[in-house]
Design an enzyme around this catalytic site. Structure first.
Site, PDB file in Angstrom:
ATOM      1  CG  ASN A 291      -4.713   7.605  15.112  1.00  0.00           C
ATOM      2  OD1 ASN A 291      -5.583   7.212  14.348  1.00  0.00           O
ATOM      3  ND2 ASN A 291      -3.692   8.319  14.697  1.00  0.00           N
ATOM      4  NE  ARG A 293      -6.181   3.242  15.318  1.00  0.00           N
ATOM      5  CZ  ARG A 293      -5.047   3.511  14.698  1.00  0.00           C
ATOM      6  NH1 ARG A 293      -3.894   3.092  15.216  1.00  0.00           N
ATOM      7  NH2 ARG A 293      -5.019   4.195  13.577  1.00  0.00           N
TER       8      ARG A 293
END
Length: 455
Positions: A291, A293
């Site tokens: 991910n 982020r």
């Protein structure tokens, strides 16, 4: 340091970013849709600008309007939070072209690691273990059937460009494959505008273990330990904790070292998470995805490591070195996060938007944090995610954290909408969860069938 940043998000994560920026002395610009005119993040930011109607596609996903808002307000950087445009490489590239700093990795790295197929290929190069799976994008059911036969059932179908549990299906045999593939592909196309699929052998049951990493532009990469995210419903996380009770000292060193190796391989900058599946029976772990982020569950890591991840994101994007080195990071105690949603668990978790007529958030004592954008009198719009708060606790040990979470959930009081607070209280009190005896199959196969039998 930046003078002003724009937050391209809403809800509790927008509030979280505004607070971090203010503590760094950085001005903030909130964006909002017409449905969010009275949202808390709009009131807290130094400036706020409407970017479109209620529909996400016309507001929070409207790249042109968001970039125009950044230019109009003189924002030097954009923090995307999670969801919406946070893992959209096109948006990151547009920011770069307009000389607006995207607070996250580069578009190139996002393409490399945000796409599951590309990420898998890079992890093989880096020497990080991966599960058996397809070598490229899968577009047709005929391709899917052939690949599934080669790697063996059960399998997982995943949207190549996906995230957040969208475009994912478990398939146990060939009879289930075609309808599951068509449904997942259609869901992926609707959610991400990309129907390309990926297939991998299903490690099930397993533990879902993720490692928080941070990197800067000077080549420094560190990890902040692991989180156990195995309590999930329909591939959506419900409760997270750190550290994982399933991991001992040796395995912890191995899995965090693999995460750092993965991030170093792609010269990763900013915050990210490397997700693994752990086969407890063999002790082997496999790369699942990255991910690119900040994640919903980042507060549990902040509690055990003492590192403010959102502030580090802003500092790194500004060109600063990480404020801590790996040898400076120490881990203390145990942290747990429960996601509080406006939904009805007794009716298949149906969303429950509406006006909050009364709200009391738990508080008091050391090691309790509630991240929320709710307030009494606020009307929850029906257009967005149903999460309304996160309750995060920290204790000297896991038992203390569990007891503190039980206390906090008992205090949580919201009127006007239905929430999953009681569901979370039952879950955190379940003997299996208290004992740490659970995996990714527990919620769906053990807890929910019993819970739904109750009146």
């Amino acid at each position: 340091m930046f003078n002003k940043i724009l937050i391209a998000n809403r809800g509790e994560i927008a509030v979280r970013i505004i607070r971090a920026a203010r503590e760094l002395g950085v001005g903030t610009v909130a964006i909002y849709s017409t449905a969010d005119r009275d949202a808390l993040h709009v009131h807290l930011a130094d400036e706020a600008i409407c970017v479109g109607p209620a529909r996400s596609t016309e507001s929070y996903l409207n790249m042109n309007n968001i970039l125009s808002a950044a230019v109009a307000t003189g924002a030097q950087a954009i923090h995307p939070g999670f969801g919406f445009l946070s893992e959209n490489s096109k948006f990151a590239r547009l920011c770069e072209e307009m000389n607006i700093k995207f607070i996250g990795p580069s578009a190139k790295v996002m393409d490399m690691m945000g796409d599951k197929i590309n990420a898998r290929a890079e992890m093989i190069k880096a020497g990080v273990p991966v599960t058996p799976g397809s070598e490229g994008e899968v577009h047709t059911t005929d391709e899917a059937v052939k690949i599934a036969e080669e790697i063996g059932y059960p399998i997982m179908l995943k949207a190549s460009a996906g995230g957040g549990g969208k475009g994912i299906r478990k398939v146990n045999n060939v009879e289930e494959l075609v309808p599951a593939f068509e449904a997942a592909q259609a869901e992926a196309q609707a959610a991400f505008g990309n129907g390309a699929m990926f297939i991998e052998r299903m490690i099930f049951p397993s533990r879902h273990i993720e490692v928080q990493i941070l990197g800067d532009s000077q080549g420094n990469v560190i990890h902040l330990g692991e989180r156990d995210c195995s309590l999930q419903r329909n591939n959506q996380k419900v409760l997270e904790e750190s550290p994982s009770v399933a991991i001992g000292h040796t395995l912890r060193n191995e899995i965090t070292a693999a995460a750092v190796k993965a991030a170093q391989h792609v010269s990763y900058e900013n915050a990210g998470t490397i997700e693994f599946l752990l086969d407890e029976s063999s002790g082997k772990f496999y790369f699942m995805e990255m991910n690119t982020r900040v994640q919903v569950e980042h507060p549990v890591t902040e509690f055990v490591s003492g590192v403010d991840i959102v502030k580090e994101q802003i500092r790194v994007a500004n060109g600063n070195e990480l404020s801590v080195k790996q040898e400076d990071v120490t881990f203390s105690g145990h942290a747990i996060e429960c996601r509080i949603n406006a939904e009805n668990p007794k009716f298949n978790f149906a969303p429950s938007p509406g006006k909050i007529t009364n709200l009391f958030l738990p508080s008091g004592g050391v090691g309790l944090r509630v991240d929320s954008a709710m307030y009494s009198g606020y009307s929850i719009p029906p257009y967005y995610d149903s999460m309304i708060a996160k309750v995060i606790v920290h204790g000297e040990n896991r038992f203390e954290a569990l007891m503190k979470m039980q206390r906090a959930l008992l205090e949580f009081d919201v009127e006007g909408v239905i929430t999953n607070v009681d569901f979370q209280l039952e879950l955190i009190s379940d003997p299996h969860v208290v004992a740490g005896d659970y995996d990714t199959s527990f919620l769906g196969n053990v807890f929910l069938p019993e819970y739904q039998k109750e009146d």
